[in-house]
Write an enzyme that holds these catalytic residues in place. Sequence first.
Site, mmCIF file in Angstrom:
data_model
loop_
_atom_site.group_PDB
_atom_site.id
_atom_site.type_symbol
_atom_site.label_atom_id
_atom_site.label_comp_id
_atom_site.label_asym_id
_atom_site.label_seq_id
_atom_site.Cartn_x
_atom_site.Cartn_y
_atom_site.Cartn_z
ATOM 1 N N CYS A 409 0.834 -1.227 0.013
ATOM 2 C CA CYS A 409 -0.033 0.020 0.022
ATOM 3 C C CYS A 409 1.057 1.096 -0.095
ATOM 4 C CB CYS A 409 -0.779 -0.038 1.046
ATOM 5 S SG CYS A 409 -2.097 1.237 1.295
ATOM 6 N N GLU A 443 1.442 -4.988 -4.865
ATOM 7 C CA GLU A 443 0.354 -6.000 -4.875
ATOM 8 C C GLU A 443 -0.652 -5.508 -5.678
ATOM 9 O OE1 GLU A 443 -2.708 -6.877 -1.329
ATOM 10 O OE2 GLU A 443 -0.471 -6.540 -0.664
#
Length: 550
Positions: A409, A443
Amino acid sequence: MIDTGKSPEPFPAADGMDGTAQAPKRRRMGSASVTPATSPHTSQLGPNTDGISLGAVAGLPMATDGAESKPAGGSVPPGLPGTPGMSPPPAVPIGKGAKVVGKGGNLMLSRNAAANKGKGGGASNRGGGSGRGGGMGLDDTMDSSTILVQGKSGKVRLPLDIGTRVDCKWRDGAYHTVRVIERRNLDDPGDPRAWDYYVHYIGFNRRMDEWVILAQLDLSTAEVEQQLDGPADKKGQKKKVAAEEHDSDSEHADFDPNALREHEEFTKVKNIETIELGRHQMDTWYFSPFPPEFKDCKQLYFCEFSLHFFKRRSQMLRHMRKCGMRHPPGNEIYRNGNICMFEVDGKKEKAFCQNLCYLAKLFLDHKTLYYDVDLFLFYILCELDDRGAHIVGYFSKEKCSEEGYNLACILTLPAYQRKGYGKFLISMSYELSKIECKVGTPERPLSDLGRVSYHGYWTRELLGILRDTEGSISIKELSDLTAIKPDDIINTLQALGLIQYQKGQHVICAARHLIEKHLKAAGGPGLVVDPTKIVWTPYNAERDYANFGR
């Protein structure tokens, strides 16, 4: 974003200036946004690397108070009582059984409904709908808190129902179609014109969702959402609506439609409107699951060093007088000029990392990490001054990722965006992968800003090497030099039209003028990471387990 010009100092506040009794006022026509005033037609955002969400993650429509403008294809809609620049008409009491109808938002009172109802009823003489079987007028289904107005394809009721679509005036004076998501009445529950509406601008990111008042809506374009019969039609209609609402919002391209619908239903309304962090006051973008005691709080005050949050500024100032922190906890792994970065272990500094996740979720749509921070490392980017290290942004990564993710993130706070910090964070994640002697990838799924930012980084890194390399070079060699995953290299070069598949293998075909063209389009590198200034040791799970409990 509002820069107050000074930071809250950890000293006693003047009497009456701490804001202890100042509840945040409800904003009627929107507020200053932390996002730049971009044209709503540019839903495909440019290469802004700041404010990205990956596996989780600025603006558009808000109305300008008193702005006079025409809709995109017609004249200015007739004004409503309470419209800026118009004097309100004399108050007319609306009794039981009375109804109000009109065209384009001009409201007219009809008194004969009560008489008709007393006589066993027919249809009203003014704008009324005949009752079923001729025995019930429209007034029989209404009460004193309901008004009828002429909409796009028929009469609509005030207050507007959830799901209604209507044109709404943004702050630039232009009208855009919105969908009513929620409604509230904080003034007079008996007045159907006193309701506020939480709206979503169709085709744009949910960060633009906001509360608006009736004066911002062109009721002549209102259209009530139709309920379809039959489960098959309803299911098909849901898919059609979802496709229509997200067709122009490429952020959701990689997300499962059902999971996306559930997520948006749970987080459809922002619970916190603004935050104060250091010298900056920022409008929030999304819902964040703060503890229940903060559910009715519209503004939060964060300590910029420990990230503890409070309902009142006086509480935050009292905390800062006792707080001895002047930088994030953890180890400093990078410093170059007034820029530094700290590595924080989620297992060792759980409270700080959880508070960081609460803060980040206000600006990241699809972030799901709130409490389970033990398995993550957080890399906090800060600006240095004589008061300490002030948080600019961060990225997180798993301690041990089986998929080879080097970033989970990433966020640059809105107050620090468009300064190259987002590119710096992406570059740092790959520099750490090089030290680990591993290839990495972010991700998935990537957001719209995530795809744009990473595509720009990969383009600059790969084409820079191709431009300076004489002779041939393989995908494996490019991956070893950049720590970029081979699949990302192939996808990037294919998107640029610089790779072909010949005789069972990928062949790079890059003319020099094409390389220069794409490098120019990718933009500059932003704030550059100096690898020689990194002082860092990769995470060692065996060492961590050996020291567990000590």
